[in-house]
Scaffold this active site. Structure first.
Site, PDB file in Angstrom:
ATOM      1  N   CYS A   2       0.434  -1.262   0.360  1.00  0.00           N
ATOM      2  CA  CYS A   2      -0.701   0.019   0.143  1.00  0.00           C
ATOM      3  C   CYS A   2       0.967   1.058  -0.269  1.00  0.00           C
ATOM      4  O   CYS A   2       1.878   1.080   0.488  1.00  0.00           O
ATOM      5  CB  CYS A   2      -1.057   0.522   1.433  1.00  0.00           C
ATOM      6  SG  CYS A   2      -2.234  -1.129   1.601  1.00  0.00           S
ATOM      7  N   ARG A  27       1.327   1.435  -6.204  1.00  0.00           N
ATOM      8  CA  ARG A  27       1.617   0.326  -5.252  1.00  0.00           C
ATOM      9  C   ARG A  27       0.066   0.045  -4.412  1.00  0.00           C
ATOM     10  O   ARG A  27       0.606  -1.317  -3.354  1.00  0.00           O
ATOM     11  CB  ARG A  27       2.226   1.379  -3.923  1.00  0.00           C
ATOM     12  CG  ARG A  27       3.800   1.607  -4.090  1.00  0.00           C
ATOM     13  CD  ARG A  27       4.241   2.172  -2.746  1.00  0.00           C
ATOM     14  NE  ARG A  27       4.285   1.905  -1.728  1.00  0.00           N
ATOM     15  CZ  ARG A  27       5.354   1.083  -1.951  1.00  0.00           C
ATOM     16  NH1 ARG A  27       6.208   1.208  -2.259  1.00  0.00           N
ATOM     17  NH2 ARG A  27       5.697  -0.241  -0.533  1.00  0.00           N
ATOM     18  N   TRP A  76      -3.720  -1.410  -0.838  1.00  0.00           N
ATOM     19  CA  TRP A  76      -3.784  -3.079  -1.816  1.00  0.00           C
ATOM     20  C   TRP A  76      -3.992  -4.237  -0.744  1.00  0.00           C
ATOM     21  O   TRP A  76      -2.991  -4.214   0.111  1.00  0.00           O
ATOM     22  CB  TRP A  76      -2.322  -2.959  -2.438  1.00  0.00           C
ATOM     23  CG  TRP A  76      -2.261  -4.499  -3.843  1.00  0.00           C
ATOM     24  CD1 TRP A  76      -2.356  -4.808  -4.601  1.00  0.00           C
ATOM     25  CD2 TRP A  76      -1.703  -6.250  -2.889  1.00  0.00           C
ATOM     26  NE1 TRP A  76      -2.071  -5.797  -4.980  1.00  0.00           N
ATOM     27  CE2 TRP A  76      -1.702  -6.637  -4.430  1.00  0.00           C
ATOM     28  CE3 TRP A  76      -1.339  -6.438  -2.378  1.00  0.00           C
ATOM     29  CZ2 TRP A  76      -1.864  -8.008  -4.837  1.00  0.00           C
ATOM     30  CZ3 TRP A  76      -1.262  -7.708  -2.387  1.00  0.00           C
ATOM     31  CH2 TRP A  76      -1.315  -8.551  -3.587  1.00  0.00           C
ATOM     32  N   ASN A 102       0.924   0.142   6.093  1.00  0.00           N
ATOM     33  CA  ASN A 102       1.102  -1.141   4.907  1.00  0.00           C
ATOM     34  C   ASN A 102       2.305  -1.831   5.679  1.00  0.00           C
ATOM     35  O   ASN A 102       3.400  -1.830   6.048  1.00  0.00           O
ATOM     36  CB  ASN A 102       2.568   0.020   4.063  1.00  0.00           C
ATOM     37  CG  ASN A 102       2.992  -0.704   2.962  1.00  0.00           C
ATOM     38  OD1 ASN A 102       2.414  -1.442   2.437  1.00  0.00           O
ATOM     39  ND2 ASN A 102       3.983  -0.659   2.560  1.00  0.00           N
ATOM     40  N   GLY A 103       1.963  -3.133   4.832  1.00  0.00           N
ATOM     41  CA  GLY A 103       2.246  -4.613   5.423  1.00  0.00           C
ATOM     42  C   GLY A 103       1.101  -5.399   6.084  1.00  0.00           C
ATOM     43  O   GLY A 103      -0.080  -5.545   5.405  1.00  0.00           O
ATOM     44  N   GLU A 485       9.760 -12.195 -20.718  1.00  0.00           N
ATOM     45  CA  GLU A 485       9.289 -10.955 -20.649  1.00  0.00           C
ATOM     46  C   GLU A 485       8.492 -10.926 -21.174  1.00  0.00           C
ATOM     47  O   GLU A 485       7.735  -9.809 -21.208  1.00  0.00           O
ATOM     48  CB  GLU A 485      10.718  -9.957 -20.850  1.00  0.00           C
ATOM     49  CG  GLU A 485      10.445  -8.351 -20.364  1.00  0.00           C
ATOM     50  CD  GLU A 485       9.395  -8.138 -18.892  1.00  0.00           C
ATOM     51  OE1 GLU A 485       9.614  -9.780 -17.496  1.00  0.00           O
ATOM     52  OE2 GLU A 485       9.731  -7.166 -18.580  1.00  0.00           O
ATOM     53  N   LYS A 489       4.325  -9.432 -19.715  1.00  0.00           N
ATOM     54  CA  LYS A 489       4.460  -7.872 -19.465  1.00  0.00           C
ATOM     55  C   LYS A 489       2.606  -8.112 -21.166  1.00  0.00           C
ATOM     56  O   LYS A 489       2.074  -7.459 -19.990  1.00  0.00           O
ATOM     57  CB  LYS A 489       5.699  -7.351 -21.798  1.00  0.00           C
ATOM     58  CG  LYS A 489       6.045  -6.953 -21.025  1.00  0.00           C
ATOM     59  CD  LYS A 489       6.690  -5.208 -20.334  1.00  0.00           C
ATOM     60  CE  LYS A 489       6.272  -5.408 -18.793  1.00  0.00           C
ATOM     61  NZ  LYS A 489       7.461  -5.928 -17.607  1.00  0.00           N
ATOM     62  N   GLU A 492      -0.015  -9.050 -18.152  1.00  0.00           N
ATOM     63  CA  GLU A 492      -0.224  -8.257 -16.927  1.00  0.00           C
ATOM     64  C   GLU A 492      -0.840  -6.639 -17.362  1.00  0.00           C
ATOM     65  O   GLU A 492      -1.225  -6.871 -16.312  1.00  0.00           O
ATOM     66  CB  GLU A 492       1.364  -7.610 -16.138  1.00  0.00           C
ATOM     67  CG  GLU A 492       2.419  -6.736 -16.718  1.00  0.00           C
ATOM     68  CD  GLU A 492       3.885  -7.172 -16.109  1.00  0.00           C
ATOM     69  OE1 GLU A 492       3.597  -6.740 -14.386  1.00  0.00           O
ATOM     70  OE2 GLU A 492       4.469  -7.077 -15.786  1.00  0.00           O
ATOM     71  N   HIS A 508       6.305 -30.774 -26.948  1.00  0.00           N
ATOM     72  CA  HIS A 508       6.226 -31.651 -26.054  1.00  0.00           C
ATOM     73  C   HIS A 508       5.108 -31.674 -24.712  1.00  0.00           C
ATOM     74  O   HIS A 508       4.844 -31.862 -23.244  1.00  0.00           O
ATOM     75  CB  HIS A 508       7.596 -31.631 -24.863  1.00  0.00           C
ATOM     76  CG  HIS A 508       8.858 -31.971 -25.958  1.00  0.00           C
ATOM     77  ND1 HIS A 508       9.075 -33.690 -25.388  1.00  0.00           N
ATOM     78  CD2 HIS A 508      10.042 -31.261 -26.001  1.00  0.00           C
ATOM     79  CE1 HIS A 508       9.605 -34.134 -26.546  1.00  0.00           C
ATOM     80  NE2 HIS A 508      10.172 -32.821 -26.469  1.00  0.00           N
ATOM     81  N   LYS A 607       3.003  -2.346  -7.272  1.00  0.00           N
ATOM     82  CA  LYS A 607       4.605  -2.068  -8.133  1.00  0.00           C
ATOM     83  C   LYS A 607       5.419  -2.957  -7.448  1.00  0.00           C
ATOM     84  O   LYS A 607       6.497  -3.731  -8.223  1.00  0.00           O
ATOM     85  CB  LYS A 607       4.247  -0.708  -7.998  1.00  0.00           C
ATOM     86  CG  LYS A 607       5.786  -0.610  -9.016  1.00  0.00           C
ATOM     87  CD  LYS A 607       6.135  -0.356 -10.189  1.00  0.00           C
ATOM     88  CE  LYS A 607       7.595   0.263 -11.070  1.00  0.00           C
ATOM     89  NZ  LYS A 607       7.756  -0.834 -11.785  1.00  0.00           N
TER      90      LYS A 607
HETATM   91  C1  AGP Z   1       6.473  -6.675 -13.927  1.00  0.00           C
HETATM   92  O1  AGP Z   1       6.615  -5.874 -14.962  1.00  0.00           O
HETATM   93  C2  AGP Z   1       6.362  -6.538 -12.871  1.00  0.00           C
HETATM   94  N1  AGP Z   1       5.915  -6.038 -12.328  1.00  0.00           N
HETATM   95  C3  AGP Z   1       7.451  -7.341 -11.372  1.00  0.00           C
HETATM   96  O2  AGP Z   1       6.849  -9.207 -12.420  1.00  0.00           O
HETATM   97  C4  AGP Z   1       8.008  -7.247 -11.149  1.00  0.00           C
HETATM   98  O3  AGP Z   1       9.132  -7.170 -11.658  1.00  0.00           O
HETATM   99  C5  AGP Z   1       8.726  -7.794  -9.721  1.00  0.00           C
HETATM  100  O4  AGP Z   1       7.637  -8.030  -8.867  1.00  0.00           O
HETATM  101  C6  AGP Z   1      10.348  -7.369  -9.180  1.00  0.00           C
HETATM  102  O5  AGP Z   1      10.174  -6.380  -7.987  1.00  0.00           O
HETATM  103  P1  AGP Z   1      11.332  -6.009  -7.969  1.00  0.00           P
HETATM  104  O6  AGP Z   1      11.993  -5.674  -9.695  1.00  0.00           O
HETATM  105  O7  AGP Z   1      10.586  -4.339  -7.325  1.00  0.00           O
HETATM  106  O8  AGP Z   1      11.761  -6.773  -6.990  1.00  0.00           O
END
Ligand code: AGP
Length: 612
Positions: A2, A27, A76, A102-103, A485, A489, A492, A508, A607
């Site tokens: 959060c 966040r 969140w 937060n936590g 990757e 992208k 997500e 396979h 994030k």
């Molecule tokens: C990727 O687009 C994501 N938002 C996510 O996979 C991110 O890379 C992952 O949560 C790791 O975050 P960090 O680099 O802040 O540790």
């Protein structure tokens, strides 16, 4: 995960809280709330379900919440569904204590039961409400001051937290406490700020204090005092942040993600220049000596999500250039699997935020076992940066979009630079080879720039596939790592099911998913693997797949198989991921836009993932 913002000063708090929260919405964004104390000392709380805009509308941009001291939160959800009732701030029954958190408080059930026996009632499903009421309980029962009541709570609870608390009896102050969840305090003339992350307050000040684990602070108007968990006053160092406020704004782009995609040439260049001087790599600032580099027996790269995908690329590059065995692991697995670690292992933790709970825990696990650690981190002063033995800072600047782009690109660069230097120091590369590789690295920013000038072609193609149900990404070696990757992208931000497959592995099992018209994106940048991957393209094509090829200029024969081909400039094959990822980022972006989705804040995500 959060976001928290607090303000105490000479200005109206609510608009500053809303502005700060808007920078932290990445966040968490399922609900938001603010508590502001007015001139009569009353605390007024307003909450709203949904995006921050709902809270802003409800308070007329903060105007209906007058007062110069307040705390705000964007959530969140962990405990309790996203709702107004579960949104923060939370208050004690009589409004004596109001807080945002937060936590996660892990033992909240046990605390709740104890408090219920003492007559407390609970209106939400959150763990936060329990902690707020526990502070209130200690404060009243032991007639202690806020710092002592918070300290007692810190000792009693288990879990992680950044807490921002207001007490009815202390109208001039905000109190904060931290364990494992990030929190910074900033000061400007007559004003104090507290936030989960720098961008929230960068507009007002770039002078910040980092609160460490098990520390607290009291924020008066324009002044702050720090305490340890024993309630003793401690001194902290004021740090100047050199990100500018503009870097955390959209700067004319429709979305942060597109802005950040375009910032990649600069971010890559800055990261290269941070350690390359006169065509040589200098790792002195990282604290890694040549003797230490020579002494390493193997490397384990630990990370989550896209940072993990960087590790997959780095594995190929390190092993090839430096001839060191490398293993890449998901941090969430590494931390629990009791890994067998050679004392000469180097554990590299890759993280943009430096706060990802699993990556941090993996780092600590390695440290506890006496293993040398190196963090590749973007956020200065973050937990991983502070806990790792050595840090390689990526110079991506603030990354706001949930989907990482420029941080991923700079993490790749950091890995290439380390691999080249490890290769040179360990005698696997000659000085000339190292110089040539560095020179090639320096061409990447301009090559990325060139790919971006052709983005409209990808936009056109993305629009055609905006309604796709499934997308497959196939490639071999480093191309497979890029596929991972590209696929993330796509998933997500576009919510389209996609999978990345090592091209040779498709037959396979997965090939049974290919139907008429299924989009398969094939990445081919590695010469030695080119024909093998083309064969796999033919295999899926003959089962009805619609093929997009992504390859380097010169490989025009891809067009014999693919229906649509995207070309990237040629580079040393070790670095091809840095170029191949750009069209894939653009694909994800444009499909998300074409589907009318919230590109920067995809559903269910945040994030920085500060919970396990
Ligand atoms: C990727 O687009 C994501 N938002 C996510 O996979 C991110 O890379 C992952 O949560 C790791 O975050 P960090 O680099 O802040 O540790």
């Amino acid at each position: 995960m959060c976001g928290i913002v607090g303000f105490n000063g000479k200005l109206q708090a609510a608009p500053i809280l809303l502005d700060g929260l808007s920078k932290l919405e990445y966040r968490g964004y399922d609900s938001a709330g603010m508590a502001v104390r007015n001139d009569e000392g009353e605390v007024n709380v307003v909450k709203a379900k949904g995006r921050l805009k709902a809270l802003s509308d409800k308070t007329d941009g903060g105007k209906t919440l007058p007062g110069t001291c307040g705390i705000g939160h964007t959530r969140w959800a962990t405990h309790g569904e996203p709702s107004e009732n579960n949104a923060h701030p939370h208050c004690s029954d009589d409004g004596n204590v109001t807080a945002v958190h937060n936590g996660i408080f892990e033992n909240y059930q046990e605390i709740k039961e104890k408090l219920m026996k003492s007559g407390y009632t609970f209106y939400s499903q959150t763990d936060t409400e329990c902690a707020v009421k526990l502070i209130d309980y200690y404060y009243k029962k032991y007639k202690m001051g806020p710092i002592d009541a918070i300290a007692k709570t810190m000792v009693r609870v288990r879990g992680s937290y950044a807490l921002c608390v207001m007490f009815k009896d202390y109208p001039g102050d905000i109190f904060v406490a931290r364990k494992e969840s990030p929190m910074i305090v900033g000061l400007s003339e007559g004003n104090s700020y507290v936030a989960s992350d720098v961008p929230a307050i960068l507009k007002y000040t770039n002078k910040v204090y980092y609160i460490d684990n098990m520390e607290m602070a009291r924020l008066g108007k324009g002044e702050v005092e720090f305490y340890n968990v024993d309630g003793e006053v401690i001194e902290k160092e004021l740090v100047t942040i050199d990100w500018d406020a503009e870097a955390a704004e959209k700067g004319g782009y429709e979305h942060f993600m597109m802005k950040e995609i375009h910032e990649q040439p600069k971010a890559v260049k800055d990261t290269i220049n941070s350690v390359v001087k006169d065509n040589k790599i200098d790792l002195t600032n990282l604290g890694l000596s040549d003797e230490e580099i020579k002494d390493i027996s193997n490397i384990i790269i630990v990370a989550c999500g896209s940072a993990y995908h960087v590790g997959v690329v780095a594995q190929y590059v390190f092993e090839d250039l430096a001839k060191i065995p490398v293993r890449v692991e998901l941090a969430s697995e590494f931390r629990y699997r009791k890994p067998l670690l050679d004392p000469k292992t180097l554990v590299i933790v890759v993280s943009q935020s430096g706060e990802t709970a699993d990556s941090l825990a993996a780092l600590r696990e390695a440290k506890n076992r006496g293993i040398k650690t190196l963090g590749i981190v973007n956020v200065v002063g973050s937990s991983i940066a502070r806990d790792a033995d050595n840090v390689f800072y990526t110079l991506a600047g603030p990354e706001i979009a949930v989907a990482t782009t420029k941080a991923y690109s700079t993490q790749l660069i950091a890995c290439y630079l380390l691999a080249i230097q490890f290769g040179l120091v360990r005698g696997e590369l000659t000085a000339e080879q190292s110089i040539n590789l560095i020179a090639e690295l320096q061409t990447l920013p301009e090559k990325i720039e060139r790919i971006l000038t052709d983005k409209e072609r990808i936009q056109w193609f993305a629009a055609k596939f905006a309604a796709a149900k499934d997308v497959f990404f196939i490639g071999r070696g480093i191309d497979y790592a890029v596929c991972l990757e590209g696929s993330l992208k796509m998933k997500e931000i576009s919510y389209i099911h996609s999978e990345a497959y090592a091209a040779g592995e498709l037959k396979h099992g997965t090939i049974s998913l290919i139907e008429d018209g299924t989009l398969v994106i094939s990445v081919l940048t590695q010469n030695a693997l080119f024909e093998k991957t083309v064969s796999n393209m033919v295999e899926v094509k003959s089962r009805g797949a619609y093929l997009m090829g992504l390859t380097s200029y010169g490989h025009y024969q891809v067009e014999d198989t693919a229906e649509f081909t995207v070309y990237i400039p040629k580079t040393d094959e070790h670095f091809a991921a840095s170029l191949a990822v750009i069209p894939l980022q653009l694909m994800g972006y444009y499909i998300s836009v074409a589907r009318g989705l919230d590109v920067d804040k995809p559903r269910n995500l945040a994030k920085s993932v500060t919970v396990e």
